[in-house]
Write a protein that holds these residues in place. Sequence first.
Motif, PDB file in Angstrom:
ATOM      1  N   GLU A 181       0.829  -1.208   0.000  1.00  0.00           N
ATOM      2  CA  GLU A 181       0.000   0.000   0.000  1.00  0.00           C
ATOM      3  C   GLU A 181       0.861   1.255   0.000  1.00  0.00           C
ATOM      4  OE1 GLU A 181      -4.158  -1.072   2.174  1.00  0.00           O
ATOM      5  OE2 GLU A 181      -2.403  -0.920   3.494  1.00  0.00           O
ATOM      6  N   ARG A 182       2.039   1.163   0.554  1.00  0.00           N
ATOM      7  CA  ARG A 182       2.948   2.307   0.648  1.00  0.00           C
ATOM      8  C   ARG A 182       4.071   2.244  -0.393  1.00  0.00           C
ATOM      9  NH1 ARG A 182       2.385  -0.022   5.357  1.00  0.00           N
ATOM     10  NH2 ARG A 182       4.547  -0.686   5.532  1.00  0.00           N
ATOM     11  N   ALA A 183       3.949   1.381  -1.368  1.00  0.00           N
ATOM     12  CA  ALA A 183       5.021   1.216  -2.356  1.00  0.00           C
ATOM     13  C   ALA A 183       5.260   2.527  -3.106  1.00  0.00           C
ATOM     14  CB  ALA A 183       4.667   0.103  -3.337  1.00  0.00           C
ATOM     15  N   PRO A 184       6.502   3.023  -3.084  1.00  0.00           N
ATOM     16  CA  PRO A 184       6.807   4.299  -3.746  1.00  0.00           C
ATOM     17  C   PRO A 184       7.198   4.122  -5.219  1.00  0.00           C
ATOM     18  CG  PRO A 184       8.710   3.579  -2.515  1.00  0.00           C
ATOM     19  CD  PRO A 184       7.625   2.542  -2.281  1.00  0.00           C
ATOM     20  N   PHE A 185       6.823   3.014  -5.807  1.00  0.00           N
ATOM     21  CA  PHE A 185       7.240   2.727  -7.177  1.00  0.00           C
ATOM     22  C   PHE A 185       6.054   2.193  -7.973  1.00  0.00           C
ATOM     23  CE2 PHE A 185       8.606  -0.504  -4.120  1.00  0.00           C
ATOM     24  CZ  PHE A 185       7.786  -1.573  -4.483  1.00  0.00           C
ATOM     25  N   THR A 186       6.227   2.182  -9.280  1.00  0.00           N
ATOM     26  CA  THR A 186       5.208   1.669 -10.184  1.00  0.00           C
ATOM     27  C   THR A 186       5.365   0.160 -10.296  1.00  0.00           C
ATOM     28  OG1 THR A 186       5.347   3.749 -11.383  1.00  0.00           O
ATOM     29  CG2 THR A 186       4.241   1.938 -12.494  1.00  0.00           C
ATOM     30  N   VAL A 187       4.234  -0.548 -10.340  1.00  0.00           N
ATOM     31  CA  VAL A 187       4.249  -2.010 -10.309  1.00  0.00           C
ATOM     32  C   VAL A 187       3.564  -2.579 -11.548  1.00  0.00           C
ATOM     33  CG1 VAL A 187       3.442  -4.045  -9.046  1.00  0.00           C
ATOM     34  CG2 VAL A 187       4.196  -2.021  -7.785  1.00  0.00           C
ATOM     35  N   LEU A 188       4.203  -3.565 -12.144  1.00  0.00           N
ATOM     36  CA  LEU A 188       3.608  -4.346 -13.229  1.00  0.00           C
ATOM     37  C   LEU A 188       3.519  -5.790 -12.752  1.00  0.00           C
ATOM     38  CD1 LEU A 188       2.653  -4.961 -16.125  1.00  0.00           C
ATOM     39  CD2 LEU A 188       5.079  -5.166 -16.761  1.00  0.00           C
ATOM     40  N   GLN A 189       2.300  -6.312 -12.683  1.00  0.00           N
ATOM     41  CA  GLN A 189       2.107  -7.724 -12.363  1.00  0.00           C
ATOM     42  C   GLN A 189       1.654  -8.430 -13.631  1.00  0.00           C
ATOM     43  OE1 GLN A 189       0.326  -9.235  -8.572  1.00  0.00           O
ATOM     44  NE2 GLN A 189      -0.612  -7.201  -8.664  1.00  0.00           N
ATOM     45  N   ILE A 190       2.346  -9.500 -13.961  1.00  0.00           N
ATOM     46  CA  ILE A 190       1.965 -10.319 -15.104  1.00  0.00           C
ATOM     47  C   ILE A 190       1.769 -11.723 -14.562  1.00  0.00           C
ATOM     48  CG2 ILE A 190       2.589 -11.165 -17.391  1.00  0.00           C
ATOM     49  CD1 ILE A 190       4.541  -8.787 -17.590  1.00  0.00           C
ATOM     50  N   VAL A 191       0.586 -12.279 -14.766  1.00  0.00           N
ATOM     51  CA  VAL A 191       0.273 -13.596 -14.210  1.00  0.00           C
ATOM     52  C   VAL A 191      -0.369 -14.462 -15.285  1.00  0.00           C
ATOM     53  CG1 VAL A 191      -1.990 -12.866 -13.336  1.00  0.00           C
ATOM     54  CG2 VAL A 191      -0.819 -14.788 -12.255  1.00  0.00           C
ATOM     55  N   GLY A 192      -0.020 -15.735 -15.264  1.00  0.00           N
ATOM     56  CA  GLY A 192      -0.631 -16.674 -16.198  1.00  0.00           C
ATOM     57  C   GLY A 192      -2.033 -17.045 -15.734  1.00  0.00           C
ATOM     58  N   GLU A 193      -2.928 -17.156 -16.678  1.00  0.00           N
ATOM     59  CA  GLU A 193      -4.324 -17.502 -16.378  1.00  0.00           C
ATOM     60  C   GLU A 193      -4.423 -18.807 -15.587  1.00  0.00           C
ATOM     61  OE1 GLU A 193      -8.366 -18.372 -18.978  1.00  0.00           O
ATOM     62  OE2 GLU A 193      -6.411 -18.760 -19.883  1.00  0.00           O
ATOM     63  N   LYS A 194      -3.547 -19.757 -15.864  1.00  0.00           N
ATOM     64  CA  LYS A 194      -3.589 -21.074 -15.237  1.00  0.00           C
ATOM     65  C   LYS A 194      -2.594 -21.219 -14.083  1.00  0.00           C
ATOM     66  CE  LYS A 194      -6.374 -22.544 -18.504  1.00  0.00           C
ATOM     67  NZ  LYS A 194      -7.737 -22.908 -18.296  1.00  0.00           N
ATOM     68  N   SER A 195      -1.974 -20.129 -13.690  1.00  0.00           N
ATOM     69  CA  SER A 195      -0.990 -20.179 -12.619  1.00  0.00           C
ATOM     70  C   SER A 195      -1.668 -20.476 -11.283  1.00  0.00           C
ATOM     71  CB  SER A 195      -0.253 -18.839 -12.519  1.00  0.00           C
ATOM     72  OG  SER A 195       0.549 -18.807 -11.352  1.00  0.00           O
ATOM     73  N   PRO A 196      -1.055 -21.322 -10.450  1.00  0.00           N
ATOM     74  CA  PRO A 196      -1.619 -21.539  -9.117  1.00  0.00           C
ATOM     75  C   PRO A 196      -1.493 -20.288  -8.244  1.00  0.00           C
ATOM     76  CG  PRO A 196       0.448 -22.735  -9.350  1.00  0.00           C
ATOM     77  CD  PRO A 196       0.119 -22.149 -10.698  1.00  0.00           C
ATOM     78  N   PHE A 197      -0.772 -19.283  -8.713  1.00  0.00           N
ATOM     79  CA  PHE A 197      -0.592 -18.038  -7.974  1.00  0.00           C
ATOM     80  C   PHE A 197      -1.514 -16.928  -8.474  1.00  0.00           C
ATOM     81  CE2 PHE A 197       3.422 -20.357  -8.375  1.00  0.00           C
ATOM     82  CZ  PHE A 197       3.543 -20.770  -7.052  1.00  0.00           C
ATOM     83  N   HIS A 198      -2.446 -17.285  -9.352  1.00  0.00           N
ATOM     84  CA  HIS A 198      -3.364 -16.319  -9.950  1.00  0.00           C
ATOM     85  C   HIS A 198      -4.149 -15.572  -8.870  1.00  0.00           C
ATOM     86  CE1 HIS A 198      -6.860 -14.884 -12.261  1.00  0.00           C
ATOM     87  NE2 HIS A 198      -6.022 -14.868 -13.287  1.00  0.00           N
TER      88      HIS A 198
END
Length: 144
Positions: A74-91
């Motif tokens: 919530e306090r991240a001072p940077f820009t974030v790009l999340q890329i996740v696979g549709e079938k990833s167990p981490f989705h």
Amino acid sequence: NLQAAIMNINKFGITRWVNDFILNRLFSVEGRGIMGTSDLAQAFRREIETRNPQGLAQYLTAMMNRKDIGPDMERAPFTVLQIVGEKSPFHEDSLDLNQYLDSSRSSWIEVPRCGSVITEERPDSLTQSIDLFFKGLQQIGIGL
């Protein structure tokens, strides 16, 4: 589950079941091929078999005990790009993390028909996603 894989490794070493468990966590069905027969899955299978069993068990233990970083983001001072696979167990984990991020400084991209190893399964989708992210940053005055 991770606990079963760790116990299996500690008792029997890196078995076929452990290898399949890890491949299923990394790749979509398309990436693995039928019964893990794709060239990519076979290469990863061989690589897993050469790992030190105790090291692999420790790695899986670390995964199981990883800290939730969502509240800190919530306090991240940077820009974030999340890329996740549709079938990833981490989705789902990725979606949960995304809720903590400032939507004006973050992007969430889902790669269809892909597991966790997007660099191997869908490299073109990965590079397109990163390229679009950088173009978006340039439009708001942040860029290379």
